[in-house]
Design an enzyme around this catalytic site. Structure first.
Site, PDB file in Angstrom:
ATOM      1  N   GLY A  15       0.839  -1.203   0.000  1.00 58.66           N
ATOM      2  CA  GLY A  15       0.000   0.000   0.000  1.00 58.66           C
ATOM      3  C   GLY A  15       0.868   1.245   0.000  1.00 58.66           C
ATOM      4  O   GLY A  15       0.592   2.213   0.708  1.00 58.66           O
ATOM      5  N   ARG A  40      -1.653  -1.547  -5.971  1.00 56.84           N
ATOM      6  CA  ARG A  40      -2.305  -1.875  -7.250  1.00 56.84           C
ATOM      7  C   ARG A  40      -2.094  -0.783  -8.299  1.00 56.84           C
ATOM      8  O   ARG A  40      -1.991  -1.070  -9.471  1.00 56.84           O
ATOM      9  CB  ARG A  40      -3.815  -2.081  -7.020  1.00 56.84           C
ATOM     10  N   ASN A  93       1.023  -2.423   5.379  1.00 61.02           N
ATOM     11  CA  ASN A  93       0.237  -1.188   5.479  1.00 61.02           C
ATOM     12  C   ASN A  93      -1.027  -1.218   4.628  1.00 61.02           C
ATOM     13  O   ASN A  93      -1.999  -0.552   4.961  1.00 61.02           O
ATOM     14  CB  ASN A  93       1.146  -0.015   5.068  1.00 61.02           C
ATOM     15  N   SER A 146      -4.877  -0.207  14.310  1.00 60.28           N
ATOM     16  CA  SER A 146      -5.628   1.044  14.420  1.00 60.28           C
ATOM     17  C   SER A 146      -6.153   1.174  15.843  1.00 60.28           C
ATOM     18  O   SER A 146      -6.356   0.161  16.522  1.00 60.28           O
ATOM     19  CB  SER A 146      -6.821   1.022  13.455  1.00 60.28           C
ATOM     20  N   TYR A 159     -14.969  -2.947  10.081  1.00 57.17           N
ATOM     21  CA  TYR A 159     -13.611  -2.387   9.979  1.00 57.17           C
ATOM     22  C   TYR A 159     -12.871  -2.581  11.304  1.00 57.17           C
ATOM     23  O   TYR A 159     -11.716  -3.022  11.323  1.00 57.17           O
ATOM     24  CB  TYR A 159     -13.645  -0.899   9.599  1.00 57.17           C
ATOM     25  N   VAL A 192      -6.049   9.823  10.874  1.00 53.04           N
ATOM     26  CA  VAL A 192      -4.946  10.320  10.041  1.00 53.04           C
ATOM     27  C   VAL A 192      -5.576  10.832   8.748  1.00 53.04           C
ATOM     28  O   VAL A 192      -6.352  10.095   8.120  1.00 53.04           O
ATOM     29  CB  VAL A 192      -3.948   9.195   9.663  1.00 53.04           C
TER      30      VAL A 192
HETATM   31  P1  NAP Z   1      -4.994   5.365   1.933  1.00 52.92           P
HETATM   32  O1  NAP Z   1      -4.395   6.707   1.740  1.00 52.92           O
HETATM   33  O2  NAP Z   1      -6.336   5.088   1.331  1.00 52.92           O
HETATM   34  O3  NAP Z   1      -3.943   4.266   1.444  1.00 52.92           O
HETATM   35  C1  NAP Z   1      -4.255   2.895   1.429  1.00 52.92           C
HETATM   36  C2  NAP Z   1      -3.176   2.145   0.670  1.00 52.92           C
HETATM   37  O4  NAP Z   1      -3.509   0.740   0.690  1.00 52.92           O
HETATM   38  C3  NAP Z   1      -3.066   2.567  -0.775  1.00 52.92           C
HETATM   39  O5  NAP Z   1      -1.708   2.670  -1.111  1.00 52.92           O
HETATM   40  C4  NAP Z   1      -3.718   1.426  -1.547  1.00 52.92           C
HETATM   41  O6  NAP Z   1      -3.048   1.260  -2.786  1.00 52.92           O
HETATM   42  C5  NAP Z   1      -3.398   0.245  -0.629  1.00 52.92           C
HETATM   43  N1  NAP Z   1      -4.307  -0.880  -0.836  1.00 52.92           N
HETATM   44  C6  NAP Z   1      -5.631  -0.942  -0.576  1.00 52.92           C
HETATM   45  N2  NAP Z   1      -6.121  -2.127  -0.952  1.00 52.92           N
HETATM   46  C7  NAP Z   1      -5.064  -2.837  -1.455  1.00 52.92           C
HETATM   47  C8  NAP Z   1      -4.921  -4.123  -2.021  1.00 52.92           C
HETATM   48  N3  NAP Z   1      -5.972  -4.944  -2.141  1.00 52.92           N
HETATM   49  N4  NAP Z   1      -3.701  -4.520  -2.433  1.00 52.92           N
HETATM   50  C9  NAP Z   1      -2.628  -3.704  -2.324  1.00 52.92           C
HETATM   51  N5  NAP Z   1      -2.698  -2.470  -1.799  1.00 52.92           N
HETATM   52  C10 NAP Z   1      -3.907  -2.051  -1.391  1.00 52.92           C
HETATM   53  O7  NAP Z   1      -5.149   5.044   3.498  1.00 52.92           O
HETATM   54  P2  NAP Z   1      -4.103   5.168   4.724  1.00 52.92           P
HETATM   55  O8  NAP Z   1      -4.734   6.010   5.727  1.00 52.92           O
HETATM   56  O9  NAP Z   1      -2.750   5.510   4.214  1.00 52.92           O
HETATM   57  O10 NAP Z   1      -4.155   3.667   5.254  1.00 52.92           O
HETATM   58  C11 NAP Z   1      -3.008   2.841   5.389  1.00 52.92           C
HETATM   59  C12 NAP Z   1      -3.230   1.851   6.523  1.00 52.92           C
HETATM   60  O11 NAP Z   1      -3.389   2.564   7.747  1.00 52.92           O
HETATM   61  C13 NAP Z   1      -4.480   0.988   6.385  1.00 52.92           C
HETATM   62  O12 NAP Z   1      -4.179  -0.334   6.806  1.00 52.92           O
HETATM   63  C14 NAP Z   1      -5.462   1.640   7.334  1.00 52.92           C
HETATM   64  O13 NAP Z   1      -6.433   0.736   7.804  1.00 52.92           O
HETATM   65  C15 NAP Z   1      -4.517   2.090   8.432  1.00 52.92           C
HETATM   66  N6  NAP Z   1      -5.044   3.155   9.303  1.00 52.92           N
HETATM   67  C16 NAP Z   1      -5.449   4.352   8.763  1.00 52.92           C
HETATM   68  C17 NAP Z   1      -5.962   5.333   9.607  1.00 52.92           C
HETATM   69  C18 NAP Z   1      -6.448   6.664   9.080  1.00 52.92           C
HETATM   70  O14 NAP Z   1      -7.169   7.375   9.808  1.00 52.92           O
HETATM   71  N7  NAP Z   1      -6.088   7.075   7.868  1.00 52.92           N
HETATM   72  C19 NAP Z   1      -6.062   5.098  10.980  1.00 52.92           C
HETATM   73  C20 NAP Z   1      -5.636   3.872  11.488  1.00 52.92           C
HETATM   74  C21 NAP Z   1      -5.128   2.913  10.632  1.00 52.92           C
HETATM   75  P3  NAP Z   1      -3.747   0.935  -4.185  1.00 52.92           P
HETATM   76  O15 NAP Z   1      -5.155   1.455  -4.132  1.00 52.92           O
HETATM   77  O16 NAP Z   1      -2.870   1.621  -5.184  1.00 52.92           O
HETATM   78  O17 NAP Z   1      -3.668  -0.560  -4.287  1.00 52.92           O
END
Ligand code: NAP
Length: 259
Positions: A15, A40, A93, A146, A159, A192
């Protein structure tokens, strides 16, 4: 005590195309690591790769990967070029939320996508990468859990359940790796500001913006900083969990918003 140096170390980030993954790539790039970037969207990965090289990455190798495809995950790890095969750090991630609805009215397709990505994808990647770490007697697995995995919030049961599972998987992996030098860390952020909410609401930007209204959310770079800190501790120090939030958030349920 010497810290663990990242220069020339191979860091696989799933990711890595946007958000926390991309920020983590930049943080490790600045330490001179070799970055293995997976996601992806190839176009977004290419942008991150070129920024990472500017930032100081020793080298970058990008792979198009959907973590839900177990055969592809295993094949990509098995077929890495020899100079990329000895992964030192895995940052699990890749993940997403879909929908914010009561459990009894939720969309089953949303559930499938979250479970397949956040739980099964995490397992597939870890299963493919960790044996090599055990064999080489070095490695560190960091998984994005998370705050939602520690306390369920209304309309987010599935989730939150996937993130509770991620926490359990990190704890279990740490237990199973006891007796090896391989370390396991769960990094558990609160709010975030990334594309996370946009993805959750299937592209509804107005609804996504409201999530961060009246507060100062964490930035992707704050999480990258925590990940880098955990990985660069001396080799005998195993940071089990890092929970971090903005000062406007106490836990999943208590959020302060300025009027
Ligand atoms: P984001 O900006 O939407 O990024 C998510 C990333 O995951 C993207 O790079 C996406 O890449 C990748 N991804 C999603 N589905 C995938 C798949 N099937 N195969 C490969 N890659 C995949 O969100 P983020 O906030 O950075 O989230 C990153 C992580 O942090 C997640 O696990 C999320 O649950 C966790 N998190 C986020 C928050 C928050 O508030 N933002 C809080 C706690 C935890 P592609 O679409 O290019 O594949």
């Amino acid at each position: 005590m010497p810290i663990t140096k990242m220069k020339g170390k191979i860091v696989l980030i799933t990711g890595a195309s946007v958000g926390i993954g991309a920020a983590t790539a930049m943080a490790f790039a600045a330490e001179g690591a070799k970055l293995l970037l997976a996601a992806r969207r190839a176009g977004k990965l290419a942008e991150v790769a070129s920024r990472a090289l500017e930032q100081g990455a020793a080298a970058v190798h990008s792979v198009g990967l959907d973590v839900r495809d177990r055969n592809a995950v295993q094949r990509i790890i098995d077929e890495l070029p020899p100079e990329w095969s000895e992964i030192d750090v895995l940052v699990n991630n890749a993940g997403l939320s879909r929908g914010l609805e009561k459990l009894y009215t939720g969309r089953i397709d949303d559930w499938e996508e979250m479970i397949d990505t956040n739980i099964k994808g995490l397992l597939y990647v870890s299963r493919a990468v960790v044996p090599g770490m055990v064999e080489r007697k070095r490695g560190h697995v960091v998984t994005l859990g998370s705050m939602a995995g520690e306390m369920v919030y209304p309309n987010g049961a599935v989730y939150c359940a996937t993130k509770s599972a991620a926490l359990a998987i990190s704890d279990g992996l740490r237990e199973d790796l006891l007796g090896t030098p391989v370390r396991v860390t769960s990094v558990d952020p609160g709010l975030v500001e990334t594309d996370f909410s946009l993805v959750r609401f299937h592209g509804n930007a107005d609804r996504a913006a409201k999530v961060y209204k009246g507060l100062e959310p964490l930035k992707a770079e704050d999480i990258a900083d925590a990940i880098l800190w955990a990985v660069t501790r001396p080799a005998h120090v195993n940071i089990a969990r890092i929970t971090l939030s903005t000062v406007h958030q106490a836990n999943s349920l208590l959020i302060h918003r300025e009027q």
